[in-house]
Scaffold this motif. Structure first.
Motif, PDB file in Angstrom:
ATOM      1  N   ARG A 208       2.696  19.572  30.578  1.00 53.39           N
ATOM      2  CA  ARG A 208       2.751  18.298  29.856  1.00 53.39           C
ATOM      3  C   ARG A 208       2.739  17.137  30.853  1.00 53.39           C
ATOM      4  O   ARG A 208       3.211  17.245  31.973  1.00 53.39           O
ATOM      5  N   ALA A 220       1.844  13.314  26.931  1.00 62.39           N
ATOM      6  CA  ALA A 220       1.158  14.387  26.197  1.00 62.39           C
ATOM      7  C   ALA A 220       1.693  15.773  26.547  1.00 62.39           C
ATOM      8  O   ALA A 220       1.768  16.144  27.715  1.00 62.39           O
ATOM      9  N   TYR A 222       1.464  20.122  25.733  1.00 60.82           N
ATOM     10  CA  TYR A 222       0.426  21.136  25.448  1.00 60.82           C
ATOM     11  C   TYR A 222      -0.943  20.719  25.974  1.00 60.82           C
ATOM     12  O   TYR A 222      -1.958  20.864  25.286  1.00 60.82           O
ATOM     13  N   TRP A 243      -1.639   8.225  18.341  1.00 61.30           N
ATOM     14  CA  TRP A 243      -0.882   7.171  17.654  1.00 61.30           C
ATOM     15  C   TRP A 243      -1.643   5.858  17.641  1.00 61.30           C
ATOM     16  O   TRP A 243      -1.565   5.081  16.687  1.00 61.30           O
TER      17      TRP A 243
HETATM   18  N1  LIG Z   1       0.752  17.074  22.235  1.00 61.32           N
HETATM   19  C1  LIG Z   1       1.732  16.259  21.835  1.00 61.32           C
HETATM   20  N2  LIG Z   1       2.326  15.490  22.771  1.00 61.32           N
HETATM   21  C2  LIG Z   1       3.322  14.659  22.409  1.00 61.32           C
HETATM   22  C3  LIG Z   1       3.760  14.549  21.055  1.00 61.32           C
HETATM   23  C4  LIG Z   1       3.124  15.387  20.101  1.00 61.32           C
HETATM   24  O1  LIG Z   1       3.447  15.381  18.884  1.00 61.32           O
HETATM   25  N3  LIG Z   1       2.111  16.224  20.535  1.00 61.32           N
HETATM   26  N4  LIG Z   1       4.780  13.656  20.738  1.00 61.32           N
HETATM   27  C5  LIG Z   1       5.044  12.568  21.684  1.00 61.32           C
HETATM   28  C6  LIG Z   1       6.292  11.851  21.464  1.00 61.32           C
HETATM   29  S1  LIG Z   1       6.314  10.655  20.260  1.00 61.32           S
HETATM   30  C7  LIG Z   1       7.384  12.031  22.250  1.00 61.32           C
HETATM   31  S2  LIG Z   1       8.792  11.077  22.095  1.00 61.32           S
HETATM   32  C8  LIG Z   1       7.393  13.089  23.284  1.00 61.32           C
HETATM   33  C9  LIG Z   1       8.533  14.059  23.042  1.00 61.32           C
HETATM   34  O2  LIG Z   1       8.634  14.942  24.124  1.00 61.32           O
HETATM   35  P1  LIG Z   1       9.752  16.053  24.085  1.00 61.32           P
HETATM   36  O3  LIG Z   1       9.488  16.916  22.861  1.00 61.32           O
HETATM   37  O4  LIG Z   1       9.660  16.800  25.347  1.00 61.32           O
HETATM   38  O5  LIG Z   1      11.063  15.327  23.909  1.00 61.32           O
HETATM   39  O6  LIG Z   1       6.185  13.832  23.336  1.00 61.32           O
HETATM   40  C10 LIG Z   1       5.029  13.074  23.121  1.00 61.32           C
HETATM   41  N5  LIG Z   1       3.899  13.911  23.390  1.00 61.32           N
END
Ligand SMILES: Nc1nc2c(c(=O)[nH]1)N[C@H]1C(S)=C(S)[C@@H](COP(=O)(O)O)O[C@H]1N2
Ligand SMILES: [Mo]
Length: 255
Positions: A208, A220, A222, A243
């Motif tokens: 990530r 991000a 995955y 988003w």
């Molecule tokens: N692939 C992916 N990355 C993502 C998201 C997601 O839904 N999918 N959510 C984002 C949001 S809004 C946040 S706050 C963080 C959360 O990371 P964490 O689960 O390690 O706390 O991942 C971000 N990256």
């Protein structure tokens, strides 16, 4: 405010080549046509942060005793696709990170290859727009070192991070993007460990993004592909991230 870069951090950057490349990217940022590519609503913040923070600034880093006892998982917590489930089942042996687009050497990297690269460790504060923060330790190669390995072309302006999950069943997968300035920032890493252990599925296994000068949704999880592009206009909704496309969040999302 941001810390002035330390000698140690400068040397860590130089070790991956990021230190040298940053000066080139800094010139790019000063270029008006490059700036005009940035979305209007982000323009003021982007220029303000860039103005305050030449490349020689870092996000704050914390001590081990300041780490949060619990780091919440948010957004997707398991991509759950047949392909992803297969990678989990074989402990990510068959997983490959693809680096492609405007690169001279497209790469398909195994986790063993990624784990053998020089890595950075940083304890930073994650800041989610939903109103929570958490301090955690992240470890992995810099995005800059991966891009150097792929011999990224100078015409690349952004790196798009393609993810394995479809957020809450969305038609298109999650994705995010950062500019080359942030891609070569010394604290921008592709983390494979969190708090001393391999990144778990809820937190984005096996890889990530940590781009520490940005809000949570830019981080991000995955990550399956890094694509170097001149523009993200043709990618999904064209705003550079899930988003940004769906609820008008800022692309830059600086903190
Ligand atoms: N692939 C992916 N990355 C993502 C998201 C997601 O839904 N999918 N959510 C984002 C949001 S809004 C946040 S706050 C963080 C959360 O990371 P964490 O689960 O390690 O706390 O991942 C971000 N990256
Ligand atoms: Mo978030």
């Amino acid at each position: 405010m941001a810390n002035i870069i330390t000698r140690r951090a400068l040397m860590a950057g130089a070790g991956t080549g990021a230190g040298l490349l940053l000066s080139g990217c800094d010139k790019l940022i000063q270029n008006q046509s490059f700036r005009s590519l940035i979305y209007k609503e982000d323009e003021a913040h982007y220029q303000l942060q860039r103005g305050l923070s030449s490349h020689a600034t870092l996000a704050p880093e914390y001590r081990r005793d300041q780490m949060s006892p619990v780091f919440r998982a948010n957004g997707s917590i398991n991509p759950g696709t047949p392909e992803y489930n297969g990678w989990v089942a074989d402990k990510f042996e068959s997983f490959r990170l693809k680096i492609y687009g405007l690169v001279n050497k497209p790469l398909n990297l195994s986790m063993a290859q990624i784990k053998s690269m020089p890595a950075r460790t940083q304890i930073t504060k994650h800041d989610c727009v939903e109103g929570w923060t958490a301090v955690g330790e992240w470890h992995g190669p810099t995005v800059g070192s991966l891009l150097k390995l792929a011999d990224v072309q100078s015409k690349a302006k952004y790196i798009v991070f393609h993810c394995a999950d479809h957020y809450h069943g969305a038609a298109l997968p999650y994705y995010e993007s950062i500019d080359m300035f942030d891609a070569f920032h010394p604290q921008t890493i592709l983390a494979w460990a969190m708090n001393g252990s391999p990144v778990t599925v809820p937190h984005g296994a096996p890889l990530r993004l940590r781009a520490e000068r940005h809000l949570g949704y830019k981080q991000a999880k995955y990550v399956i592909g890094m694509e170097a592009v001149e523009s993200f206009a043709g990618i999904q909704g064209g705003h550079g991230g899930y988003w940004e496309d769906n609820v008008d969040y800022d692309w830059f999302a600086g903190i």
